[in-house]
Motif scaffolding. Structure first.
Motif, PDB file in Angstrom:
ATOM      1  N   ARG A 126       0.861  66.651 -32.535  1.00  0.00           N
ATOM      2  CA  ARG A 126       1.312  67.973 -32.092  1.00  0.00           C
ATOM      3  C   ARG A 126       2.730  68.281 -32.564  1.00  0.00           C
ATOM      4  O   ARG A 126       3.374  69.191 -32.055  1.00  0.00           O
ATOM      5  CB  ARG A 126       1.246  68.093 -30.570  1.00  0.00           C
ATOM      6  CG  ARG A 126      -0.128  67.911 -29.969  1.00  0.00           C
ATOM      7  CD  ARG A 126      -1.092  69.036 -30.303  1.00  0.00           C
ATOM      8  NE  ARG A 126      -0.729  70.316 -29.712  1.00  0.00           N
ATOM      9  CZ  ARG A 126      -1.483  71.415 -29.818  1.00  0.00           C
ATOM     10  NH1 ARG A 126      -2.624  71.374 -30.501  1.00  0.00           N
ATOM     11  NH2 ARG A 126      -1.093  72.547 -29.269  1.00  0.00           N
ATOM     12  N   VAL A 151       5.389  69.637 -35.323  1.00  0.00           N
ATOM     13  CA  VAL A 151       5.514  70.529 -36.476  1.00  0.00           C
ATOM     14  C   VAL A 151       6.813  70.138 -37.165  1.00  0.00           C
ATOM     15  O   VAL A 151       7.892  70.314 -36.608  1.00  0.00           O
ATOM     16  CB  VAL A 151       5.565  72.009 -36.050  1.00  0.00           C
ATOM     17  CG1 VAL A 151       5.617  72.906 -37.280  1.00  0.00           C
ATOM     18  CG2 VAL A 151       4.370  72.358 -35.165  1.00  0.00           C
ATOM     19  N   SER A 174       0.093  64.595 -42.525  1.00  0.00           N
ATOM     20  CA  SER A 174      -1.190  64.921 -41.904  1.00  0.00           C
ATOM     21  C   SER A 174      -1.006  65.701 -40.603  1.00  0.00           C
ATOM     22  O   SER A 174      -1.963  66.121 -39.980  1.00  0.00           O
ATOM     23  CB  SER A 174      -2.029  63.666 -41.674  1.00  0.00           C
ATOM     24  OG  SER A 174      -1.399  62.832 -40.735  1.00  0.00           O
ATOM     25  N   ASN A 175       0.233  65.917 -40.215  1.00  0.00           N
ATOM     26  CA  ASN A 175       0.524  66.887 -39.146  1.00  0.00           C
ATOM     27  C   ASN A 175       0.985  68.179 -39.844  1.00  0.00           C
ATOM     28  O   ASN A 175       1.149  68.209 -41.063  1.00  0.00           O
ATOM     29  CB  ASN A 175       1.615  66.362 -38.212  1.00  0.00           C
ATOM     30  CG  ASN A 175       2.894  66.044 -38.963  1.00  0.00           C
ATOM     31  OD1 ASN A 175       2.869  65.326 -39.954  1.00  0.00           O
ATOM     32  ND2 ASN A 175       4.009  66.583 -38.506  1.00  0.00           N
ATOM     33  N   ASN A 176       1.197  69.234 -39.064  1.00  0.00           N
ATOM     34  CA  ASN A 176       1.723  70.464 -39.648  1.00  0.00           C
ATOM     35  C   ASN A 176       3.151  70.226 -40.120  1.00  0.00           C
ATOM     36  O   ASN A 176       3.966  69.649 -39.392  1.00  0.00           O
ATOM     37  CB  ASN A 176       1.712  71.595 -38.609  1.00  0.00           C
ATOM     38  CG  ASN A 176       0.324  72.150 -38.389  1.00  0.00           C
ATOM     39  OD1 ASN A 176      -0.268  72.734 -39.297  1.00  0.00           O
ATOM     40  ND2 ASN A 176      -0.216  71.944 -37.190  1.00  0.00           N
ATOM     41  N   PHE A 196       3.810  71.243 -28.065  1.00  0.00           N
ATOM     42  CA  PHE A 196       4.091  70.823 -29.438  1.00  0.00           C
ATOM     43  C   PHE A 196       5.547  70.390 -29.496  1.00  0.00           C
ATOM     44  O   PHE A 196       6.318  70.655 -28.555  1.00  0.00           O
ATOM     45  CB  PHE A 196       3.850  71.982 -30.423  1.00  0.00           C
ATOM     46  CG  PHE A 196       4.819  73.114 -30.252  1.00  0.00           C
ATOM     47  CD1 PHE A 196       5.993  73.156 -30.988  1.00  0.00           C
ATOM     48  CD2 PHE A 196       4.590  74.120 -29.310  1.00  0.00           C
ATOM     49  CE1 PHE A 196       6.909  74.186 -30.802  1.00  0.00           C
ATOM     50  CE2 PHE A 196       5.499  75.145 -29.123  1.00  0.00           C
ATOM     51  CZ  PHE A 196       6.661  75.179 -29.868  1.00  0.00           C
TER      52      PHE A 196
END
Lengths: 298, 402
Positions: free
Chosen positions: A39, A41, A62-64, A92
């Motif tokens: 979660r 960013v 592989s995360n935002n 997040f």
């Protein structure tokens, strides 16, 4: 329970990138994202970590994640946090992962603004003490004496003449909810600070020493060792700022040899014994301040 | 609290129009209120300030539910807006002059990232010498940044462009940020009676912002990446197509706008008595009103004068301009801009439009209004006379032909 290598998230979020073997910065990012999880960013400005990981179509988070302008790590974090919150999304963590130049030089204005607003973001500065991505030029976090490609060991001037900017206390002076120093040489301390920061509301700042073996002139397999040694010899320290107070997390019983730490690195190889004595004196002045003003837990 | 007088207009064809006495900046702020951006980030600079002051009042009063971010610079204002847009939030910022230049790095960033941010720019001279008054050298210097650029003539158009900009910028075929320019002071601070639509009308016009170009927790994305020589040109070409696509979407937006609000706009350009005109002045922004007045005066003297007002500098109305002026005996471009060492940039663009469309008529450039210097009706009338007398060239108002 405190985080350690055994209970750390097994999932990887930062991999497949082109960072050098033995890169300190990529280790800091990898560990931080394992702590923060899916979660998060991530905002990464121009610099080594974006250069090695964000080359379309090879995208390595592989995360935002998103690259910001060089000066815009903190301001983009602000926009991300506000934009998600305005849509009712709150579970997040907006996390900035910026180098020393991106933080202490070109990005300090936006960072100061974000802390002033107490935006709910986590800012991690991975400090390799120069502009390594562009080939090792001096930043304001380059330490006294170090040679870089813009502070060479010349016939008249021998390396960088200015001390390292005191980002930790500059950040703390904003009365930020949480700030910490760390080193990838003490990785458990770092990961636990990341986790602690992620649970605090408001702006959080972690300054982690993350050596660049190419820039520092060391072998790639001693990156972590040297990151430990910088703490052991007292040229860096592990501390926190919270509720208006400084806390020292680790107090070396006695400092290891500063000269030995410096002599191991190509960037300091020109230093004379007198230069090293100056570095020691500056360390001792810093520790006088720490002993006077920091509580101790470690 | 509203400044100035405010009253409900007549019920006209089912449309309730609230008439308010507003400055250009305040009218724009009303348009932004109706567009409901979720994030507003702005840094103060004269003469932009009153638009963000008004918006912060709306937020403070609860009339607008936005996160108002008090950023520490224009660079941060746009960087913050990019972050918010990258998570799918509608965003707004505003600036002027030095502020626009300070955020210039973020202009290409927002455009290249295809983040449909709307920005109001209060057109103002650029230093040095310092000057707070209106000319268009700030925005025109950024023509190549990849933004759609609109130029308003009056306060009503300012409000309407605020709403329409989001429609155009956020359209999936466009996905490009939009800069709406209001002449500093002359438009930003001049009060006019403005029809302010109600919220229901605005909602009927402007759909919610939906995009796939945003972070996604279910399907994480890496945004704002590098692209090397083998891919970069494809992204740049697509960026170009996005701006070109705005032409059709502007038309679509104006048709829908006219149906809901009863006000009609004419796309990338507006023409005034050009159909039979021998001499046409092409200009942009608030000075167009004066040029229309001058054209009327000359028509009373038997000179067939016309006006072409450029409403959008990007996408540039190449065919539209060529078509509108092709039967004229001569045209002049009057602009508050100079590209030092060459001519006015609008003039360069207009000449290119004529050449590409095989329109071979003599052209002149009139550079005026720099640093807010007043342009008089007499000066504009003289432009028509000089066209009629075949005195074509590059002219600096107040200095002469050079």
């Amino acid at each position: 329970m405190a985080l350690n290598a055994k209970n750390l998230n097994e999932e990887e979020f930062f991999f497949g990138h082109k960072a050098c073997p033995g890169c300190g910065g990529s280790l800091a990012l990898r560990i931080a994202l394992k702590v923060l999880g899916e979660r998060s960013v991530a905002v990464i400005p121009a610099g080594c970590m974006s250069a090695v990981s964000f080359n379309f179509p090879q995208l390595c988070f592989s995360n935002n994640a998103i690259i910001s302008t060089f000066a815009g790590t903190a301001s983009m974090l602000t926009g991300i946090e506000a934009g998600l919150r305005a849509q009712g999304i709150t579970d997040f963590q907006a996390v900035g992962l910026a180098g020393d130049g991106g933080t202490a030089d070109i990005g300090i204005q936006a960072l100061s603004g974000a802390i002033d607003r107490n935006d709910n973001i986590l800012y991690i500065c991975y400090d390799n003490e120069a502009y390594m991505n562009t080939g090792m030029q001096k930043s304001s976090l380059t330490p006294y004496g170090a040679t870089t490609t813009t502070t060479p060991d010349g016939r008249v001037i021998h390396g960088n003449l200015r001390p390292k900017k005191n980002m930790f206390e500059i950040i703390a002076a904003h009365d930020i909810p949480y700030a910490a120093t760390a080193s990838i040489g003490y990785i458990n301390d770092f990961m636990n600070k990341v986790e602690k920061a992620s649970k605090i509301k408001g702006t959080k700042y972690i300054h982690v020493i993350a050596p660049c073996h190419i820039g520092w002139g060391i072998k790639p397999d001693i990156t972590v060792d040297i990151a430990k040694e910088i703490v052991d010899c007292g040229l860096w320290y592990l501390a926190e700022y919270e509720n208006g107070e400084y806390t020292l997390n680790r107090r070396p019983k006695e400092f290891s040899d500063v000269g030995e730490y410096l002599r191991r690195q190509g960037r300091f190889k020109h230093l004379t014994d007198d230069d090293i004595e100056l570095v020691k004196q500056s360390r001792d002045r810093k520790w006088e301040f720490i002993n006077k003003n920091f509580k101790t837990t470690g | 609290m509203q400044k100035g007088l405010s009253f409900q207009g007549n019920r006209n064809g089912g449309i309730v129009m609230a008439k308010k006495f507003l400055s250009g900046n305040e009218a724009f702020a009303e348009g932004i209120r109706l567009a409901k951006p979720l994030v507003i980030s702005a840094y103060p600079i004269t003469p932009q300030t009153t638009v963000v002051e008004r918006l912060s009042e709306m937020v403070a009063d609860g009339d607008l539910k936005s996160e108002f971010i008090h950023v520490e610079s224009e660079h941060s204002a746009l960087s913050c807006a990019i972050g918010a847009s990258a998570v799918g939030a509608r965003t707004f910022t505003a600036t002027s002059s030095q502020g626009l230049l300070y955020m210039a790095e973020c202009l290409t960033y927002a455009a290249g990232g295809r983040f449909p941010i709307v920005m109001m720019n209060a057109n103002r001279s650029t230093a040095l010498p310092w000057n707070i008054y209106g000319d268009q050298r700030d925005s025109i210097s950024q023509l190549d940044s990849g933004w759609i650029q609109a130029y308003a003539e009056n306060a009503q158009e300012s409000l309407d462009l605020a709403l329409m900009s989001y429609y155009v910028a956020e359209h999936k075929n466009v996905s490009t940020p939009c800069m709406v320019n209001l002449d500093g002071f002359v438009l930003t601070h001049t009060y006019e009676v403005v029809d302010v639509p109600d919220v229901e009308q605005a909602d009927a016009f402007l759909p919610p912002f939906e995009t796939e170009n945003k972070i996604d927790f279910d399907n994480p994305k890496n945004l704002a990446f590098s692209a090397g020589p083998d891919q970069n040109y494809i992204f740049k070409y697509n960026e170009h197509i996005g701006v070109i696509n705005a032409k059709d979407v502007i038309k679509e937006a104006e048709e829908k706008f006219a149906k809901i609000f009863g006000r009609e706009y004419t796309g990338l350009i507006e023409t005034y008595k050009t159909e039979d005109a021998d001499y046409i002045i092409i200009t942009l922004g608030s000075v167009a009103g004066l040029v229309k007045e001058a054209a009327d005066n000359l028509r009373e003297e038997g000179i067939k004068a016309g006006v072409l007002r450029i409403r959008y500098l990007r996408p540039f109305p190449n065919e539209e301009i060529a078509e509108a002026v092709k039967n004229a005996k001569g045209i002049a471009v009057l602009e508050k801009d100079i590209s030092f060492g060459n001519v006015g940039t609008v003039y360069t663009n207009v000449n290119s439009a004529l050449r590409k469309n095989d329109v071979n008529i003599p052209t002149s450039n009139y550079i005026g209004g720099l640093g807010g210097k007043n342009i008089s009706c007499r000066e504009v009338e003289d432009i028509y006379i000089e066209l009629k007398d075949d005195r074509f060239g590059i002219h600096f108002l107040g200095i002469g032909e050079k």
